[in-house]
Design a protein around this motif. Structure first.
Motif, PDB file in Angstrom:
ATOM      1  N   LEU A  68      24.067  46.806  65.891  1.00  0.00           N
ATOM      2  CA  LEU A  68      25.290  47.106  65.140  1.00  0.00           C
ATOM      3  C   LEU A  68      24.852  47.606  63.766  1.00  0.00           C
ATOM      4  CD1 LEU A  68      28.413  47.085  64.913  1.00  0.00           C
ATOM      5  CD2 LEU A  68      28.194  44.810  63.889  1.00  0.00           C
ATOM      6  N   LEU A  69      25.177  48.862  63.464  1.00  0.00           N
ATOM      7  CA  LEU A  69      24.835  49.452  62.169  1.00  0.00           C
ATOM      8  C   LEU A  69      25.923  49.126  61.155  1.00  0.00           C
ATOM      9  CD1 LEU A  69      23.934  53.068  63.373  1.00  0.00           C
ATOM     10  CD2 LEU A  69      22.306  51.433  62.411  1.00  0.00           C
ATOM     11  N   LEU A  70      25.484  48.725  59.949  1.00  0.00           N
ATOM     12  CA  LEU A  70      26.411  48.536  58.823  1.00  0.00           C
ATOM     13  C   LEU A  70      25.827  49.372  57.702  1.00  0.00           C
ATOM     14  CD1 LEU A  70      26.466  44.614  58.765  1.00  0.00           C
ATOM     15  CD2 LEU A  70      28.012  46.113  60.047  1.00  0.00           C
ATOM     16  N   GLY A  71      26.647  49.952  56.852  1.00  0.00           N
ATOM     17  CA  GLY A  71      26.002  50.663  55.754  1.00  0.00           C
ATOM     18  C   GLY A  71      26.883  51.635  55.029  1.00  0.00           C
ATOM     19  N   ALA A  95      25.429  40.995  54.020  1.00  0.00           N
ATOM     20  CA  ALA A  95      25.854  40.430  55.312  1.00  0.00           C
ATOM     21  C   ALA A  95      24.622  40.012  56.125  1.00  0.00           C
ATOM     22  CB  ALA A  95      26.696  41.448  56.083  1.00  0.00           C
ATOM     23  N   LEU A  96      23.587  40.848  56.121  1.00  0.00           N
ATOM     24  CA  LEU A  96      22.365  40.501  56.857  1.00  0.00           C
ATOM     25  C   LEU A  96      21.696  39.258  56.270  1.00  0.00           C
ATOM     26  CD1 LEU A  96      22.739  43.339  58.120  1.00  0.00           C
ATOM     27  CD2 LEU A  96      20.259  43.599  58.041  1.00  0.00           C
ATOM     28  N   ARG A  97      21.692  39.191  54.943  1.00  0.00           N
ATOM     29  CA  ARG A  97      21.076  38.018  54.300  1.00  0.00           C
ATOM     30  C   ARG A  97      21.803  36.736  54.703  1.00  0.00           C
ATOM     31  NH1 ARG A  97      21.232  40.721  48.442  1.00  0.00           N
ATOM     32  NH2 ARG A  97      19.092  41.391  48.165  1.00  0.00           N
ATOM     33  N   VAL A  98      23.155  36.817  54.709  1.00  0.00           N
ATOM     34  CA  VAL A  98      23.933  35.613  55.027  1.00  0.00           C
ATOM     35  C   VAL A  98      23.716  35.213  56.491  1.00  0.00           C
ATOM     36  CG1 VAL A  98      26.268  34.654  55.229  1.00  0.00           C
ATOM     37  CG2 VAL A  98      25.664  36.047  53.247  1.00  0.00           C
ATOM     38  N   VAL A  99      23.734  36.195  57.378  1.00  0.00           N
ATOM     39  CA  VAL A  99      23.538  35.896  58.802  1.00  0.00           C
ATOM     40  C   VAL A  99      22.165  35.240  59.001  1.00  0.00           C
ATOM     41  CG1 VAL A  99      23.236  36.944  61.097  1.00  0.00           C
ATOM     42  CG2 VAL A  99      25.134  37.679  59.622  1.00  0.00           C
ATOM     43  N   ASN A 389      33.174  40.064  51.987  1.00  0.00           N
ATOM     44  CA  ASN A 389      33.483  38.907  52.847  1.00  0.00           C
ATOM     45  C   ASN A 389      34.195  39.343  54.123  1.00  0.00           C
ATOM     46  OD1 ASN A 389      32.460  36.537  51.834  1.00  0.00           O
ATOM     47  ND2 ASN A 389      34.082  36.339  50.294  1.00  0.00           N
ATOM     48  N   THR A 390      35.076  40.329  53.979  1.00  0.00           N
ATOM     49  CA  THR A 390      35.795  40.808  55.166  1.00  0.00           C
ATOM     50  C   THR A 390      34.816  41.516  56.103  1.00  0.00           C
ATOM     51  OG1 THR A 390      37.763  41.062  53.805  1.00  0.00           O
ATOM     52  CG2 THR A 390      37.795  42.161  55.945  1.00  0.00           C
ATOM     53  N   LEU A 392      31.583  40.898  56.432  1.00  0.00           N
ATOM     54  CA  LEU A 392      30.765  39.866  57.079  1.00  0.00           C
ATOM     55  C   LEU A 392      31.551  39.170  58.192  1.00  0.00           C
ATOM     56  CD1 LEU A 392      28.349  37.880  57.248  1.00  0.00           C
ATOM     57  CD2 LEU A 392      29.446  36.568  55.440  1.00  0.00           C
ATOM     58  N   ASN A 393      32.799  38.800  57.877  1.00  0.00           N
ATOM     59  CA  ASN A 393      33.595  38.087  58.877  1.00  0.00           C
ATOM     60  C   ASN A 393      33.993  38.977  60.039  1.00  0.00           C
ATOM     61  OD1 ASN A 393      34.260  35.113  58.136  1.00  0.00           O
ATOM     62  ND2 ASN A 393      34.161  36.248  56.213  1.00  0.00           N
ATOM     63  N   ALA A 394      34.163  40.272  59.772  1.00  0.00           N
ATOM     64  CA  ALA A 394      34.462  41.214  60.863  1.00  0.00           C
ATOM     65  C   ALA A 394      33.247  41.309  61.794  1.00  0.00           C
ATOM     66  CB  ALA A 394      34.830  42.583  60.296  1.00  0.00           C
ATOM     67  N   VAL A 395      32.059  41.306  61.211  1.00  0.00           N
ATOM     68  CA  VAL A 395      30.828  41.361  62.025  1.00  0.00           C
ATOM     69  C   VAL A 395      30.755  40.128  62.927  1.00  0.00           C
ATOM     70  CG1 VAL A 395      28.299  41.213  61.899  1.00  0.00           C
ATOM     71  CG2 VAL A 395      29.533  42.789  60.404  1.00  0.00           C
ATOM     72  N   ILE A 396      31.031  38.975  62.348  1.00  0.00           N
ATOM     73  CA  ILE A 396      30.963  37.733  63.130  1.00  0.00           C
ATOM     74  C   ILE A 396      31.997  37.776  64.266  1.00  0.00           C
ATOM     75  CG2 ILE A 396      31.314  35.232  63.016  1.00  0.00           C
ATOM     76  CD1 ILE A 396      30.182  35.467  60.084  1.00  0.00           C
TER      77      ILE A 396
END
Ligand code: GLV
Ligand code: MN
Ligand code: MN
Length: 406
Positions: A68-71, A95-99, A389-390, A392-396
């Motif tokens: 999954l690409l984010l950027g 987001a990557l750091r938090v995960v 935050n949105t 990150l939570n969307a990724v989860i």
């Protein structure tokens, strides 16, 4: 994330709140070197490709999983703002750091990517187009920024034209692409929403036009005897505006450069070169607008007894955002107690280049005064955090969905 944002905004800072980091300029390359250290310092894997795209990579447990690409992008328009692009890159990295820190388990690998030349000072959506395999060879022959600028930029970055195409990825390895960006308009502010759920991105077409006349003595040539290329450029610019406002609601057109040559007080312009860009929400309207604008250019040439030549540089198709990404953003915003509204994007984004090969999604945060591509660009930090935050939570949430079939 705030410390990173402020550090990044210092690179190429213009002293008036903005940054000047055109693609592959020394300042842009410095920003990328900074990002690389930041990725390594975060304990994430650093990756780059033949198109110069820079990434942080976080593998999940399962080897055969898609990415999954984010950027977003670290390049800016000339004298641009500090939010357009960097916010999305840094929120993706965060987001990557938090995960990683939380040891969250997801069914896809995560990659936070900084795409090369999103803004089109060289080509436009260069890195994302190369990755998706949607970049046309012709785009490098006649780039928006000119061949010389492209060659100089590639050399500075240690990249080659052939190498750019090596960045293409197998789409089966991509779960999708999700990007956080500033809105660059006023719609979120107007309804006091914190999050925009992007539904689609406009189609964009760009052309170089030239009116060819005859140079002459600006004093001794009677007005009626002139073949003045400058007049056609001026008439066309106004005619384009009137055309769009009268006949193409929901579209826009822009003449962003006019260059007269030879270019002197006392010489009638022999040639006028124009940079034209126009945008429409769907492909048939983009085609109709193109036909109508070219007809106006021909009329202007005829009116002043000139020749018209033109070349299409670029045509980026409109893109729909995948419903599964829209749902994940809506649910994530709802869970965080944020007001989110659907909206279309009139700015171009890398998600467009990727849309033909994988599901894409975007979320926006409010732009103060709707201002962007300007040093005055501003998003309140609180809104940047809501956006991150949105994201990150969307990724989860996407971890619990079947992205390819929903
Ligand atoms: C990119 O920012 C564009 O819409 O021109
Ligand atoms: Mn952008
Ligand atoms: Mn931009």
């Amino acid at each position: 994330m705030r410390a990173d944002f402020d550090a990044l905004a210092q690179i190429g800072a213009t002293g008036n709140g903005g940054v000047d980091r055109p693609s592959l300029s020394p300042a842009h390359l410095e920003a990328r070197a900074w990002l690389r250290s930041c990725i390594i310092d975060s304990g994430l894997e650093f990756r780059s490709d033949g198109a110069g795209n820079h990434s942080a990579y976080l593998p999940c447990g399962s080897q055969g999983a898609p990415i999954l690409l984010l950027g977003s992008h670290l390049d800016s328009v000339p004298s641009g703002g500090r939010f357009d692009g960097p916010l999305g890159v840094l929120a993706a990295l965060e987001a990557l750091r938090v995960v990683k820190e939380q040891g969250l388990s997801l069914p896809f690998h995560l990659e936070a990517i900084d795409f090369t030349d999103e803004e089109g000072t060289l080509v436009g959506e260069l890195g994302s187009g190369a990755l998706a395999g949607t970049l046309a060879l012709k785009a490098l022959d006649s780039p928006r920024g000119g061949r010389q600028a492209l060659e100089a930029g590639l050399q500075r970055a240690g990249l080659t034209e052939a190498g750019i195409f090596s960045a293409q990825r197998d789409p089966t390895g991509l779960a999708g692409y999700l990007e956080l960006h500033i809105e660059q308009g006023l719609r979120l502010m107007n309804v006091q929403a914190q999050i925009g759920i992007v539904t689609s991105i406009v189609g964009i077409s760009s052309y170089r036009l030239a009116f060819l006349g005859q140079a002459g003595h600006a004093g001794t040539t009677p007005m009626e005897d002139r073949h003045d290329a400058g007049l056609a450029a001026s008439v066309f610019n106004l005619a384009a505006r009137e055309l769009v406002m009268r006949e193409f609601p929901g579209c826009v057109a822009n003449v962003g450069q006019i260059h007269f040559s030879p270019g002197a007080f006392n010489i009638i312009p022999a040639r006028a070169d124009l940079a034209l860009e126009f945008r429409a929400p769907d492909a048939p309207i983009l085609d109709r607008l193109e036909g109508a604008l070219l007809a106006r250019a021909r009329d202007a040439a005829q009116q002043f007894r000139l020749e018209l030549i033109y070349e299409q540089l670029d045509r980026v198709l409109p893109a729909e955002m995948a419903p599964v990404f829209q749902a994940a953003i809506r649910e994530a915003a709802g869970q965080l107690g944020l007001k989110a509204i659907p909206l279309a994007s009139f700015a171009g984004h890398d998600a467009q280049a990727l849309a033909p090969v994988c599901p894409v999604g975007m979320l926006f945060v409010p732009s103060v005064g709707g201002i962007s591509h300007s040093p005055r660009e501003l998003t309140h930090w609180e809104d940047c955090v809501y956006g991150a935050n949105t994201l990150l939570n969307a990724v989860i949430r996407l971890g619990g969905k079947n992205i390819k079939t929903e």
